[in-house]
Design an enzyme around this catalytic site. Structure first.
Site, PDB file in Angstrom:
ATOM      1  N   HIS A   1       3.033 -15.979  -4.682  1.00 37.41           N
ATOM      2  CA  HIS A   1       1.819 -16.762  -4.882  1.00 37.41           C
ATOM      3  C   HIS A   1       1.044 -16.805  -3.560  1.00 37.41           C
ATOM      4  O   HIS A   1       1.627 -17.099  -2.511  1.00 37.41           O
ATOM      5  CB  HIS A   1       2.159 -18.209  -5.244  1.00 37.41           C
TER       6      HIS A   1
ATOM      7  N   HIS B   1       9.870 -11.694 -12.972  1.00 41.01           N
ATOM      8  CA  HIS B   1       9.400 -10.433 -12.378  1.00 41.01           C
ATOM      9  C   HIS B   1       8.891 -10.869 -11.011  1.00 41.01           C
ATOM     10  O   HIS B   1       7.993 -11.725 -10.915  1.00 41.01           O
ATOM     11  CB  HIS B   1       8.287  -9.806 -13.232  1.00 41.01           C
TER      12      HIS B   1
ATOM     13  N   CYS C   1       5.216  -7.044 -16.234  1.00 35.99           N
ATOM     14  CA  CYS C   1       5.178  -5.594 -16.446  1.00 35.99           C
ATOM     15  C   CYS C   1       3.995  -5.236 -17.346  1.00 35.99           C
ATOM     16  O   CYS C   1       3.305  -4.246 -17.112  1.00 35.99           O
ATOM     17  CB  CYS C   1       6.476  -5.092 -17.065  1.00 35.99           C
TER      18      CYS C   1
ATOM     19  N   GLY D   1      12.772 -23.069  -9.464  1.00 37.64           N
ATOM     20  CA  GLY D   1      11.744 -23.275 -10.479  1.00 37.64           C
ATOM     21  C   GLY D   1      11.063 -22.010 -10.946  1.00 37.64           C
ATOM     22  O   GLY D   1       9.997 -22.077 -11.570  1.00 37.64           O
TER      23      GLY D   1
ATOM     24  N   HIS E   1       7.254 -12.037  -7.841  1.00 38.18           N
ATOM     25  CA  HIS E   1       5.843 -12.284  -7.525  1.00 38.18           C
ATOM     26  C   HIS E   1       5.745 -13.245  -6.372  1.00 38.18           C
ATOM     27  O   HIS E   1       6.616 -14.113  -6.183  1.00 38.18           O
ATOM     28  CB  HIS E   1       5.090 -12.818  -8.752  1.00 38.18           C
TER      29      HIS E   1
ATOM     30  N   CYS F   1       8.663  -7.989 -20.506  1.00 40.71           N
ATOM     31  CA  CYS F   1       8.272  -8.750 -19.312  1.00 40.71           C
ATOM     32  C   CYS F   1       6.752  -8.870 -19.257  1.00 40.71           C
ATOM     33  O   CYS F   1       6.038  -7.867 -19.235  1.00 40.71           O
ATOM     34  CB  CYS F   1       8.812  -8.056 -18.060  1.00 40.71           C
TER      35      CYS F   1
ATOM     36  N   ASP G   1      -3.866 -16.302 -10.922  1.00 37.98           N
ATOM     37  CA  ASP G   1      -2.927 -17.102 -11.710  1.00 37.98           C
ATOM     38  C   ASP G   1      -3.688 -17.766 -12.854  1.00 37.98           C
ATOM     39  O   ASP G   1      -4.787 -18.291 -12.673  1.00 37.98           O
ATOM     40  CB  ASP G   1      -2.242 -18.150 -10.823  1.00 37.98           C
TER      41      ASP G   1
ATOM     42  N   HIS H   1       9.715  -3.342 -11.731  1.00 34.89           N
ATOM     43  CA  HIS H   1      10.314  -4.610 -12.141  1.00 34.89           C
ATOM     44  C   HIS H   1      11.545  -4.943 -11.302  1.00 34.89           C
ATOM     45  O   HIS H   1      12.516  -4.197 -11.285  1.00 34.89           O
ATOM     46  CB  HIS H   1      10.718  -4.555 -13.617  1.00 34.89           C
TER      47      HIS H   1
HETATM   48  P1  AMP Z   1       6.871 -18.989 -11.024  1.00 34.85           P
HETATM   49  O1  AMP Z   1       7.230 -20.426 -11.253  1.00 34.85           O
HETATM   50  O2  AMP Z   1       6.862 -18.654  -9.562  1.00 34.85           O
HETATM   51  O3  AMP Z   1       7.691 -18.045 -11.855  1.00 34.85           O
HETATM   52  O4  AMP Z   1       5.344 -18.904 -11.463  1.00 34.85           O
HETATM   53  C1  AMP Z   1       4.861 -18.131 -12.518  1.00 34.85           C
HETATM   54  C2  AMP Z   1       3.353 -18.207 -12.451  1.00 34.85           C
HETATM   55  O5  AMP Z   1       2.826 -17.240 -13.357  1.00 34.85           O
HETATM   56  C3  AMP Z   1       2.747 -19.565 -12.839  1.00 34.85           C
HETATM   57  O6  AMP Z   1       1.970 -20.051 -11.749  1.00 34.85           O
HETATM   58  C4  AMP Z   1       1.900 -19.234 -14.068  1.00 34.85           C
HETATM   59  O7  AMP Z   1       0.718 -19.994 -14.113  1.00 34.85           O
HETATM   60  C5  AMP Z   1       1.635 -17.750 -13.896  1.00 34.85           C
HETATM   61  N1  AMP Z   1       1.366 -16.999 -15.113  1.00 34.85           N
HETATM   62  C6  AMP Z   1       2.109 -16.983 -16.240  1.00 34.85           C
HETATM   63  N2  AMP Z   1       1.568 -16.153 -17.148  1.00 34.85           N
HETATM   64  C7  AMP Z   1       0.456 -15.619 -16.568  1.00 34.85           C
HETATM   65  C8  AMP Z   1      -0.535 -14.689 -17.004  1.00 34.85           C
HETATM   66  N3  AMP Z   1      -0.499 -14.127 -18.215  1.00 34.85           N
HETATM   67  N4  AMP Z   1      -1.541 -14.375 -16.148  1.00 34.85           N
HETATM   68  C9  AMP Z   1      -1.594 -14.950 -14.926  1.00 34.85           C
HETATM   69  N5  AMP Z   1      -0.678 -15.818 -14.458  1.00 34.85           N
HETATM   70  C10 AMP Z   1       0.326 -16.162 -15.269  1.00 34.85           C
HETATM   71 ZN    ZN Z   2       8.576  -6.979 -15.176  1.00 33.50          ZN
END
Ligand code: AMP
Ligand code: ZN
Length: 113
Positions: free
Chosen positions: A102, A98, A7, A93, A100, A4, A30, A46
Site C-alpha cells: 500500500h 496476493h 491476478c 490483517g 501487495h 485470485c 485501492d 502471484h
Molecule cells: P490487505 O488487508 O493488505 O490484504 O488489503 C487489501 C486491499 O485491497 C484493501 O485495502 C482493499 O480495499 C483492496 N482491494 C480489494 N479489492 C480491490 C479491487 N478490486 N480493486 C482495488 N483494490 C481492492
Molecule cells: Zn494472485
C-alpha cells in the site's frame, strides 16, 4: 492463480484504475481508499504473501519500491511524506492473498508503531 482477484487485475480480467504498469508489476488505486492517495503496487507474478517470496526472487520487492518512489512523486506526496505498508499474513490483517504494498498519503497519518 485463477481465483485470485489481484491476478485478475494484473491480467486485466477485471477493471481497476491502473496508474503504472511494466513487465514485472502493476499499480492501481485501492477500491476503498483510507487517504487521498491510496495505491496498491503488486508483482504480476502471484505470491500469496511477502513471506512466500523466495530469496532469489526478492528483487521484485525492490523493483516495487522504486515504483512507489515514482508514484509518490507523481501523486504529490513525496515532499510531505507517505506510508508504505505490507500486511503479511492473517495476524497482520492481510485480506487479499496476493503480495501487495500500500502507498498511502495525502493526509497526516496516525502512527502505528
Ligand atoms: P490487505 O488487508 O493488505 O490484504 O488489503 C487489501 C486491499 O485491497 C484493501 O485495502 C482493499 O480495499 C483492496 N482491494 C480489494 N479489492 C480491490 C479491487 N478490486 N480493486 C482495488 N483494490 C481492492
Ligand atoms: Zn494472485
Amino acid at each position: 492463480m485463477s481465483d485470485c482477484i489481484f491476478c485478475k487485475i494484473a491480467n486485466r480480467e477485471i477493471p481497476s484504475e491502473v496508474v503504472h504498469e511494466d513487465d514485472q508489476a502493476i499499480a492501481f488505486k485501492d477500491i476503498n481508499p483510507v487517504a487521498p492517495v491510496h495505491i496498491l503496487v503488486i508483482p504480476k507474478k502471484h505470491y500469496a504473501t511477502l513471506d512466500a517470496v523466495p530469496p532469489a526472487e526478492l528483487g521484485v520487492v525492490g523493483h516495487i519500491h522504486g515504483i512507489i518512489q515514482q508514484l509518490a512523486r507523481d501523486f504529490g506526496v513525496a515532499g510531505g511524506g507517505y506510508r508504505v505498508l505490507n500486511n503479511c499474513g492473517p495476524d497482520a490483517g492481510q485480506v487479499v492473498f496476493h503480495l501487495h504494498f500500500h502507498l498511502i498519503g495525502g493526509r497526516t497519518l496516525t502512527r502505528l508503531v
